[in-house]
Design a protein around this motif. Structure first.
Motif, mmCIF file in Angstrom:
data_model
loop_
_atom_site.group_PDB
_atom_site.id
_atom_site.type_symbol
_atom_site.label_atom_id
_atom_site.label_comp_id
_atom_site.label_asym_id
_atom_site.label_seq_id
_atom_site.Cartn_x
_atom_site.Cartn_y
_atom_site.Cartn_z
ATOM 1 N N THR A 42 0.837 -1.194 0.000
ATOM 2 C CA THR A 42 0.000 0.000 0.000
ATOM 3 C C THR A 42 0.873 1.246 0.000
ATOM 4 N N LYS A 43 0.561 2.169 -0.904
ATOM 5 C CA LYS A 43 1.326 3.409 -1.005
ATOM 6 C C LYS A 43 0.622 4.497 -0.207
ATOM 7 N N GLY A 44 1.294 5.035 0.796
ATOM 8 C CA GLY A 44 0.694 6.057 1.635
ATOM 9 C C GLY A 44 0.547 7.384 0.906
ATOM 10 N N VAL A 45 -0.469 8.133 1.326
ATOM 11 C CA VAL A 45 -0.725 9.470 0.778
ATOM 12 C C VAL A 45 -0.313 10.491 1.832
ATOM 13 N N ASN A 46 0.591 11.389 1.471
ATOM 14 C CA ASN A 46 1.050 12.428 2.385
ATOM 15 C C ASN A 46 0.832 13.793 1.741
ATOM 16 N N ILE A 47 0.022 14.624 2.391
ATOM 17 C CA ILE A 47 -0.297 15.951 1.871
ATOM 18 C C ILE A 47 -0.005 16.982 2.960
ATOM 19 N N VAL A 48 0.823 17.957 2.635
ATOM 20 C CA VAL A 48 1.197 19.016 3.567
ATOM 21 C C VAL A 48 0.755 20.356 3.005
ATOM 22 N N ASP A 49 0.174 21.182 3.867
ATOM 23 C CA ASP A 49 -0.121 22.572 3.539
ATOM 24 C C ASP A 49 0.541 23.458 4.585
#
Length: 502
Positions: free
Chosen positions: A451-458
């Protein structure tokens, strides 16, 4: 006689009184000039423009207006088009993220009516009448239309097109007081699939008992707007993907993909609830919208949990499901010819929110929020969404799309700090913030099966010119591009937002 009396009275009043003898009185002192009014200080803005229709203000009409405009530089996801057959690696674009208004009225302390209207996500490419073709003439539609009755101080009942969502605090968030530039959208997992822009037609109950707040609702799911291809057509698109759940080999055998999609035949009610306990000051609950940041005007510490449940809201076909298309006749009912598995939609969330002043002299304040979601849509479901997408066409990964929801777990957190006053003079205040999301969706797997993790930074900065009523936000996002799940690239997305809320 009456006339004679009036004439005599008039004659009496008409007689001239002789001048008094002696010294004349001194002339009156001149009146002082009117005082110059002192300019009034800007008063804290309340909840909209209120028009009282009763002397005591218990009956009123209130209007709220707000608009958020984006100017953005975006490095697009791989393969994005800006126009038909016109690839575009990056661009600067402009758009209206939201332009809304709420009109509400109370003609009796027990009755409330309000309507919420507006547009969303209009730019030159998308958001118009044909949302994946161009951005012209966006649909001005009703977001909410609700009537509500107060049973007692613990219970209110309402009905209509409502925003009383479950799952989390952010699932009913106010869009006028967001801490970062935008909501993560993961908080709206079924947006415009089963609902109307995160709103539902149904009934709800809400209330407060001491420090405990609750909201529950029962609603109808909207018919899904996904293509269904219900009838088999020889040589047509259905031969390649019956019901959107299979792939066809060269020999004409269609095999299931084991990837869930929304069930077009879903007729089961949607049940939602959110329950919270506020340890410090209570929050307003007249309307469904939860505050994103109080900017130090309140001390709030709230913990909550919520859910959403929809029986058989999804369907799928396992890879063991095969259909020989050559045995089907044109016009055959694919729902009957293609076996499918039904899956309940089961979504849960638990969160905590803290907002408080840090120093009353410098007027600093902190905002903290964290939420964990556990989503179950059926096997391998994942959905891509890009807010105010600058890419052309209907491709899932166009423009700025990211994995928005899916079967799996999600953590999202944000922190913001209102800086000391007078850093930018007496008017403006600064509020830097950081938001982070990490998700593991079982539908995002590498070629090795991981599983490929989703990482989103703002990361960004709010310049508060008049609190949330007039602010400018600068945001930077290194956005993950999942065009190749084995090699996720991070694309810069830089946005400048202006917001005015009246």
């Amino acid at each position: 006689m009456a006339l004679s009396g009036l004439l005599m009275t008039g004659a009496a009043f008409g007689q001239v009184t002789p001048p008094a003898t002696g010294t004349a009185p001194a002339p009156a002192a001149p009146a002082p000039p009117p005082a110059v009014p002192t300019p009034a200080k800007s008063a804290p803005y309340g909840g909209g423009m209120k028009i009282n229709i009763s002397p005591d203000g218990s009956k009123y009409v209130r209007l709220m207006l707000w608009t958020q405009v984006f100017a953005r530089y975006n490095e697009n996801n791989t393969g994005t088009l800006r126009a038909p057959n016109q690839p575009k690696e990056s661009q600067i674009d402009f758009g209206i993220r939201r332009s809304r208004m709420v009109l509400l009225a109370q003609l009796n302390p027990r009755f409330l009516i309000y309507t919420h209207l507006g547009i969303n996500n209009q730019n030159a490419v998308s958001g118009g009448v044909s949302p994946t073709a161009d951005g012209k003439k966006p649909q001005f539609f009703i977001h909410e239309a609700v009537t509500e009755y107060k049973v007692n101080k613990y219970l209110n009942l309402g009905a209509g097109l409502h925003y009383y969502n479950g799952i989390s605090r952010l699932s009913s968030a106010s869009t006028t007081s967001i801490l970062p530039i935008d909501l993560p959208l993961t908080n709206f997992p079924t947006i415009d699939a089963l609902d109307q822009f995160a709103r539902w037609i149904g009934v709800y109950a809400k209330g407060r008992i001491g420090k405990f707040d609750y909201r529950v609702s029962m609603s109808d799911p909207f018919l899904t707007n996904l293509p269904t291809n219900a009838a088999y057509v020889a040589g047509g698109v259905q031969t390649g993907n019956p019901l959107g759940l299979g792939v066809t080999s060269a020999t004409g055998i269609n095999t299931g993909t084991n990837t869930a999609q929304y069930n077009p035949q879903n007729t089961s009610h949607v049940y939602q609830g959110y329950f919270s306990y506020n340890f410090l000051e209570p929050e307003a609950n007249l309307l469904p919208y939860t505050q994103g940041s109080y900017l130090g005007t309140k001390r709030v510490f709230s913990v909550g949990a919520g859910f959403m449940f929809n029986k058989e809201g999804m369907y799928s076909r396992p890879t063991s499901s095969t259909v020989a298309l050559s045995t089907l006749t044109p016009g055959a009912d694919l729902y009957a010819a293609v076996p499918t598995d039904k899956h309940d939609i089961k979504l849960f969330g638990v969160d905590a929110f803290y907002d408080a002043p840090l120093d009353t002299t410098s007027r600093t304040a902190i905002t903290l929020y964290g939420v964990y979601y556990n989503y179950n849509f059926g096997p391998n479901y994942v959905r891509f969404v890009g807010a105010e997408n600058p890419g052309y066409g209907a491709a899932a990964l166009r423009g700025n799309a990211v994995p928005q929801s899916g079967t799996g777990g999600v953590f999202y957190g944000q922190v913001g700090l209102v800086m000391p006053k007078n850093l930018l003079g007496p008017k403006a205040r600064l509020q830097p913030y950081v938001a982070y999301q990490h998700a593991n969706y079982e539908g995002l797997k590498t070629s090795t099966g991981d599983t490929k993790g989703v990482n989103i930074v703002d990361a960004g900065l709010n310049v508060l010119l008049d609190g949330h009523n007039a602010k400018v936000t600068f945001n930077y996002r290194p956005r993950p591009d999942f065009t190749n799940v084995n090699d996720v690239q991070y694309r810069p997305e830089i946005t400048l937002q202006t917001q005015v809320f009246l």
